[in-house]
Design an enzyme around this catalytic site. Structure first.
Site, mmCIF file in Angstrom:
data_model
loop_
_atom_site.group_PDB
_atom_site.id
_atom_site.type_symbol
_atom_site.label_atom_id
_atom_site.label_comp_id
_atom_site.label_asym_id
_atom_site.label_seq_id
_atom_site.Cartn_x
_atom_site.Cartn_y
_atom_site.Cartn_z
ATOM 1 N N HIS A 1 -35.928 11.984 3.867
ATOM 2 C CA HIS A 1 -35.423 11.157 4.988
ATOM 3 C C HIS A 1 -33.900 11.263 5.003
ATOM 4 O O HIS A 1 -33.234 10.642 4.171
ATOM 5 C CB HIS A 1 -35.842 9.700 4.795
ATOM 6 C CG HIS A 1 -35.430 8.783 5.894
ATOM 7 N ND1 HIS A 1 -36.270 7.825 6.419
ATOM 8 C CD2 HIS A 1 -34.272 8.641 6.581
ATOM 9 C CE1 HIS A 1 -35.648 7.147 7.362
ATOM 10 N NE2 HIS A 1 -34.411 7.630 7.485
ATOM 11 N N HIS A 50 -30.218 11.650 7.664
ATOM 12 C CA HIS A 50 -29.572 11.754 8.985
ATOM 13 C C HIS A 50 -28.428 12.753 8.857
ATOM 14 O O HIS A 50 -27.426 12.462 8.189
ATOM 15 C CB HIS A 50 -29.025 10.384 9.425
ATOM 16 C CG HIS A 50 -30.101 9.360 9.568
ATOM 17 N ND1 HIS A 50 -30.720 9.085 10.772
ATOM 18 C CD2 HIS A 50 -30.699 8.562 8.646
ATOM 19 C CE1 HIS A 50 -31.644 8.152 10.577
ATOM 20 N NE2 HIS A 50 -31.660 7.822 9.310
ATOM 21 N N LYS A 78 -41.240 10.185 14.518
ATOM 22 C CA LYS A 78 -40.651 8.943 14.004
ATOM 23 C C LYS A 78 -40.794 7.821 15.010
ATOM 24 O O LYS A 78 -40.398 7.958 16.181
ATOM 25 C CB LYS A 78 -39.167 9.190 13.698
ATOM 26 C CG LYS A 78 -38.391 7.972 13.227
ATOM 27 C CD LYS A 78 -38.615 7.686 11.755
ATOM 28 C CE LYS A 78 -37.927 6.403 11.314
ATOM 29 N NZ LYS A 78 -36.680 6.621 10.622
ATOM 30 N N HIS A 117 -39.859 3.364 10.981
ATOM 31 C CA HIS A 117 -38.813 2.403 10.614
ATOM 32 C C HIS A 117 -39.489 1.034 10.744
ATOM 33 O O HIS A 117 -39.603 0.494 11.842
ATOM 34 C CB HIS A 117 -37.600 2.517 11.541
ATOM 35 C CG HIS A 117 -36.493 1.586 11.151
ATOM 36 N ND1 HIS A 117 -35.304 2.002 10.623
ATOM 37 C CD2 HIS A 117 -36.429 0.228 11.167
ATOM 38 C CE1 HIS A 117 -34.546 0.956 10.335
ATOM 39 N NE2 HIS A 117 -35.210 -0.133 10.666
ATOM 40 N N HIS A 153 -37.829 3.863 3.882
ATOM 41 C CA HIS A 153 -36.786 3.065 3.197
ATOM 42 C C HIS A 153 -37.230 1.636 2.862
ATOM 43 O O HIS A 153 -36.686 0.658 3.383
ATOM 44 C CB HIS A 153 -35.484 3.043 3.988
ATOM 45 C CG HIS A 153 -35.616 3.003 5.486
ATOM 46 N ND1 HIS A 153 -36.294 2.030 6.152
ATOM 47 C CD2 HIS A 153 -35.138 3.845 6.437
ATOM 48 C CE1 HIS A 153 -36.226 2.265 7.448
ATOM 49 N NE2 HIS A 153 -35.540 3.351 7.652
ATOM 50 N N ASP A 157 -32.240 8.331 3.219
ATOM 51 C CA ASP A 157 -31.722 7.639 4.403
ATOM 52 C C ASP A 157 -30.197 7.752 4.453
ATOM 53 O O ASP A 157 -29.526 6.862 4.988
ATOM 54 C CB ASP A 157 -32.172 6.176 4.468
ATOM 55 C CG ASP A 157 -32.006 5.597 5.869
ATOM 56 O OD1 ASP A 157 -31.905 6.381 6.831
ATOM 57 O OD2 ASP A 157 -31.954 4.362 6.000
ATOM 58 N N HIS A 171 -21.354 7.367 8.755
ATOM 59 C CA HIS A 171 -20.581 6.937 9.930
ATOM 60 C C HIS A 171 -19.125 7.086 9.534
ATOM 61 O O HIS A 171 -18.773 6.857 8.367
ATOM 62 C CB HIS A 171 -20.860 5.467 10.272
ATOM 63 C CG HIS A 171 -22.254 5.208 10.755
ATOM 64 N ND1 HIS A 171 -22.640 5.372 12.071
ATOM 65 C CD2 HIS A 171 -23.365 4.815 10.089
ATOM 66 C CE1 HIS A 171 -23.923 5.064 12.202
ATOM 67 N NE2 HIS A 171 -24.393 4.728 11.016
ATOM 68 N N ALA A 210 -24.475 0.513 10.923
ATOM 69 C CA ALA A 210 -25.363 0.451 9.755
ATOM 70 C C ALA A 210 -25.623 1.859 9.237
ATOM 71 O O ALA A 210 -25.915 2.766 10.017
ATOM 72 C CB ALA A 210 -26.680 -0.203 10.147
HETATM 73 O O1 DOR Z 1 -28.756 2.039 8.249
HETATM 74 C C1 DOR Z 1 -29.320 2.856 8.945
HETATM 75 N N1 DOR Z 1 -28.643 3.849 9.558
HETATM 76 N N2 DOR Z 1 -30.645 2.766 9.105
HETATM 77 C C2 DOR Z 1 -31.304 3.540 9.970
HETATM 78 O O2 DOR Z 1 -32.489 3.370 10.104
HETATM 79 C C3 DOR Z 1 -30.574 4.520 10.804
HETATM 80 C C4 DOR Z 1 -29.320 4.919 10.186
HETATM 81 C C5 DOR Z 1 -28.375 5.654 11.130
HETATM 82 O O3 DOR Z 1 -28.828 6.553 11.824
HETATM 83 O O4 DOR Z 1 -27.175 5.349 11.121
HETATM 84 ZN ZN ZN Z 2 -33.016 6.550 8.486
#
Ligand code: DOR
Ligand code: ZN
Length: 332
Positions: free
Chosen positions: A13, A15, A95, A132, A167, A240, A244, A256
């Site tokens: 998992h 990103h 997803k 999720h 997660h 996960d 950012h 987040a």
């Molecule tokens: O904290 C998170 N950030 N949880 C998620 O499910 C998505 C992820 C994001 O893409 O930034």
């Molecule tokens: Zn995620």
């Protein structure tokens, strides 16, 4: 010097993003992992053969040895033919984001029954349903618990469908997977295994530990630790990792997501070592997830060495988890 060699792991998992962060994320992810299940919550979402192919190509551009395992975002507008075409294009999972539950999920699903016809197809063709599992309408610490009945309804309705409760962050979520049907498994992140809500708000506010689902109580972390230290094959690693930019985290409306790709494997080996259970690391990161997804184990090996290093304060404008701190194990 203490060291260990294991099959090079997979991250089930992650990103990777799509913009200027992609080179950074692919670089870090491929240092520790051979393959990764790549999340589709980009803008626009990965939800067609074209977007899957284009995204895969962009990822492979930065490392042709690394194997991105593609997913698509479940949207109400998709058809059964779209699902089959995306599987033929190489997607392994779809997803389900409950609408409004996390980053880029406003186009998510309000009620799983809206997409029941798509779940039927996924079950028939052997696609994995990745969820999720949070109900965004309830109090933040209770969102995962509140979503469990829906996960159990889906797995009851589609007994052949392989489902990942992503997660896991609560004792209730862990129990639902542990006691649930064989086809229901869960991923575990390094931040939910090691940290609690106090690592976000217990002292001064640390936005770099803030993710969704939010870190919870010590009892929740203990439940996660317990199944991992039992070597329960229904629970495997999915980072996960969700970077950012610092400017978007240290902000009055902070995003987040924890960036963990560069630190996750060193933190995991350190965790298992300190628990005197280092022999359980390889199953958690290199076997159980591959078994669930029906993938061969990777041939490549990786060496981890007990040698302290200081995590950089930032990587190209992104702060990782444990930034500026020392970790006692590193990739050899
Ligand atoms: O904290 C998170 N950030 N949880 C998620 O499910 C998505 C992820 C994001 O893409 O930034
Ligand atoms: Zn995620």
């Amino acid at each position: 010097m203490k060291k260990i060699e294991i099959i090079k792991p997979d991250d089930f998992h992650v990103h990777l993003r799509q913009d200027e962060l992609l080179e950074l994320t692919v670089g870090h992810c491929s240092e520790s992992f051979c393959r990764a299940i790549v999340m589709p919550n980009t803008i626009p979402p990965i939800a067609s053969v074209e977007t899957i192919n284009e995204y895969k190509e962009k990822i492979e551009f930065f490392n042709s040895e690394f194997k991105p395992l593609m997913t698509f975002k479940l949207l109400k507008s998709l058809t059964a033919d779209d699902i089959i075409a995306m599987q033929e294009a190489g997607a392994l999972a779809g997803k389900l984001y409950p609408a409004g539950s996390t980053t880029n999920s406003s186009d998510g699903i309000k009620d799983w029954r809206e997409i029941a016809h798509l779940l039927t197809v996924m079950s028939d063709v052997g696609l994995v349903l990745s969820i999720h599992g949070e109900d965004p309408s309830v109090f933040s610490l209770d969102r995962e618990k509140a979503f469990i009945p829906q996960i159990l309804e889906i797995s009851g309705e589609f007994p052949q469908l392989k489902i990942v409760f992503e997660h896991l962050s609560s004792a209730e979520g862990i129990a639902a997977v542990e006691n649930g049907p064989e086809n229901l498994v869960g991923t575990i992140t390094v931040q939910h295994l090691l940290l609690t809500l106090d690592d976000i708000i217990g002292g001064s506010l640390n936005p770099h530990s803030f993710c969704k689902p939010v870190l919870k109580r010590p009892e929740d972390r203990d439940a996660i630790e317990r199944v991992v230290l039992k070597g329960n094959r229904k629970f495997f690693f999915g980072s996960d990792s969700a970077p950012h930019k610092i400017t978007n985290k240290e902000n009055s409306c902070g995003s987040a997501g924890c960036y963990t790709s560069p630190v996750a494997l060193p933190l995991l080996v350190d965790f298992f070592d300190k628990q005197d259970k280092i022999e359980l690391l390889e199953g958690f990161v290199s076997h159980y997830g591959a078994d669930f997804y029906g993938l061969e184990y990777n041939r490549e090996k990786i060496t981890l060495v007990k040698e302290s290093w200081k995590v950089p304060d930032e990587y190209s404008g992104v702060k990782s988890l444990y930034a500026g701190k020392t970790i006692d194990w590193k990739i050899g």
